[in-house]
Design an enzyme around this catalytic site. Structure first.
Site, mmCIF file in Angstrom:
data_model
loop_
_atom_site.group_PDB
_atom_site.id
_atom_site.type_symbol
_atom_site.label_atom_id
_atom_site.label_comp_id
_atom_site.label_asym_id
_atom_site.label_seq_id
_atom_site.Cartn_x
_atom_site.Cartn_y
_atom_site.Cartn_z
ATOM 1 C CG ASP A 6 -58.943 21.018 -3.184
ATOM 2 O OD1 ASP A 6 -58.350 20.145 -2.822
ATOM 3 O OD2 ASP A 6 -58.899 21.488 -4.180
ATOM 4 C CG HIS B 199 -50.941 25.348 -7.449
ATOM 5 N ND1 HIS B 199 -51.387 26.206 -6.348
ATOM 6 C CD2 HIS B 199 -51.725 24.495 -7.735
ATOM 7 C CE1 HIS B 199 -52.369 25.768 -6.044
ATOM 8 N NE2 HIS B 199 -52.744 24.519 -6.551
ATOM 9 C CE1 TYR C 185 -55.795 23.074 1.169
ATOM 10 C CE2 TYR C 185 -57.913 23.802 1.813
ATOM 11 C CZ TYR C 185 -56.972 22.759 1.038
ATOM 12 O OH TYR C 185 -57.723 22.133 -0.137
ATOM 13 C CG HIS D 81 -59.345 24.736 -5.743
ATOM 14 N ND1 HIS D 81 -58.527 24.275 -6.206
ATOM 15 C CD2 HIS D 81 -59.048 26.225 -5.917
ATOM 16 C CE1 HIS D 81 -57.395 24.989 -6.416
ATOM 17 N NE2 HIS D 81 -57.681 26.128 -6.487
ATOM 18 C CG ASP E 65 -54.244 18.143 -5.691
ATOM 19 O OD1 ASP E 65 -54.802 18.558 -6.735
ATOM 20 O OD2 ASP E 65 -54.386 18.932 -4.702
ATOM 21 C CG HIS F 95 -54.957 18.744 0.238
ATOM 22 N ND1 HIS F 95 -54.072 18.249 -0.428
ATOM 23 C CD2 HIS F 95 -55.891 19.549 -0.565
ATOM 24 C CE1 HIS F 95 -54.429 18.550 -1.817
ATOM 25 N NE2 HIS F 95 -55.271 19.123 -2.011
ATOM 26 C CD GLU G 238 -55.627 22.008 -8.518
ATOM 27 O OE1 GLU G 238 -56.622 22.022 -7.434
ATOM 28 O OE2 GLU G 238 -54.729 22.441 -8.724
ATOM 29 C CG HIS H 20 -60.911 18.819 -7.253
ATOM 30 N ND1 HIS H 20 -61.191 19.620 -8.215
ATOM 31 C CD2 HIS H 20 -59.873 19.586 -6.486
ATOM 32 C CE1 HIS H 20 -60.387 20.722 -8.350
ATOM 33 N NE2 HIS H 20 -59.750 20.750 -6.981
HETATM 34 FE FE1 FEO Z 1 -57.903 21.790 -6.107
HETATM 35 FE FE2 FEO Z 1 -56.563 19.794 -3.741
HETATM 36 O O1 FEO Z 1 -56.902 20.295 -5.616
#
Ligand code: FEO
Length: 394
Positions: A163, A24, A190, A144, A82, A223, A80, A78
């Protein structure tokens, strides 16, 4: 690549996205990973999933260890996609697991997937026994998204903060102590591009966790690499970044149309170098906006330069300022310069954006008509020297 055991009975079962190059709007030249964790106990637990196209990769790793239908609980830290993208398929594969999430997580997942699930909504401090272990949940709104939460396993002193503390890097290694010295650079990029606007919340969350006195032996984010050897160093780095700890570094960020703004930018850089401050010249069409933001994390001063196009700033500068203002970098002094043909307008428009966002702006500015002459080059050098002195004294 196999599942990796990080603590006895706790496995990384995520996926590696070697090819993603844009997350993104954030450039990911090294790819990324979507980390999911499997905990074997009286109740078997999967913490988070992966991006939907990687469902089978995750399922393959889980299947090396356990029949997926034996999973009892899925924790969704989370919403989101991903991390939750593979949740609907995983739930179908398991059967009817309990899905543990925060209140906002439940609302967000319901809105994303419109799927009836066996929800267990948890709040900060709530504990959930899975046999020999207890999972404790800590809501972490805006780290996040509003729904974000951390899962902590006290028996293993393992924090799964989703995150937070992550890095976008694809790697065959799973632990930061195996992966060479670049990990902090990935973590800085990041933080700067994802978490920087949330700096005050990060400081509060670190204080909260410190007050709770929970021992942390390992931090396994959603991540990148797992912080195994010295997890304290990423927490300390987050505190420093969130407090805005910087040296005297100055960035000259610019674009140019016919070379005049570049000539001024280089002359300003010479002035900065003459004052012996650390300085970087960053052309906006040669450096991705997310790399420029990473450089900004440790800068105290930022000089922005743009040629005038149609009475305004150059489009690449408008793009950069739009991106930057959302990340709300605090504690920087901004200076402005540019070039123009007749009416001008670039410097004025950049100033307007910075003023609207309440950034601190140096009162002096510099704009040169057409091509700078030797006197104007000297003025630009002087401009750089004065800005460097201002930064050093601040
Ligand atoms: Fe806020 Fe890795 O997603």
């Amino acid at each position: 690549m196999e599942a990796v055991e990080l603590k006895k009975g706790i496995y990384w079962v995520g996926a590696i996205d070697w090819n993603v190059r844009d997350f993104h709007g954030y450039s990911t030249p090294h790819g990324t990973t979507y980390n999911a964790y499997l905990i074997l106990d009286e109740k078997n637990v999967l913490v988070d999933t992966v991006k939907a196209p990687f469902y089978l990769e995750m399922l393959g790793r889980i299947s090396e260890i356990i029949d997926p239908s034996k999973i009892d609980v899925v924790v969704s830290n989370h919403v989101e996609m991903d991390h939750s993208g593979a949740l609907p398929q995983m739930v179908d594969r398991i059967g009817d697991p309990t899905v543990i999430t925060s209140e906002r997580g439940q609302k967000g997942l319901a809105k994303h997937y419109k799927k009836p699930l066996r929800w267990k909504v948890v709040k900060t401090g709530e504990a959930f026994s899975i046999g020999s272990r207890t999972l404790t949940f800590l809501e972490a709104p805006m780290l996040h998204w509003p729904d974000s939460m951390f899962t902590y396993i006290k028996e293993d002193q393992l924090l799964l903060p989703n995150d937070a503390f992550g890095q976008h890097v694809a790697s065959s290694q799973r632990f930061e102590d195996e992966a060479g010295g670049e990990v902090m650079k990935h973590a800085a990029k990041y933080y700067a591009n994802i978490l920087w606007p949330l700096a005050p919340l990060i400081l509060k969350k670190v204080e909260e966790v410190t007050r709770m006195g929970i021992p942390i032996d390992m931090i396994a984010p959603s991540h990148g690499l797992i912080w195994r050897k010295n997890p304290g160093r990423i927490v300390e780095a987050y505190v420093d970044w969130s407090r805005g700890k910087v040296g005297n570094k100055i960035l000259v960020i610019y674009d140019t149309m016919w070379g005049s703004t570049e000539s001024i930018a280089r002359a300003i850089l010479n002035g900065l170098v003459e004052e012996r401050v650390e300085a970087r010249l960053l052309h906006l069409r040669s450096n991705h906006r997310s790399d420029v933001i990473e450089e900004m994390l440790e800068a105290k001063g930022v000089l922005l330069g743009s040629p005038t196009l149609n009475n305004g700033m150059f489009p690449s500068m408008a793009d950069f300022l739009t991106y930057m203002k959302g990340l709300r970098p605090k504690g920087k002094l901004f200076g402005l310069f540019g070039s123009h043909g007749w009416g001008g307008g670039a410097v004025k428009e950049m100033r307007k954006v910075l003023e609207q966002e309440k950034f601190e702006i140096w009162e002096k500015e510099l704009s040169v008509q057409y091509v700078p002459d030797p006197e104007e080059v000297k003025s630009a050098i002087q401009f750089g020297r004065e800005f460097a002195r201002k930064i050093r004294e601040a």
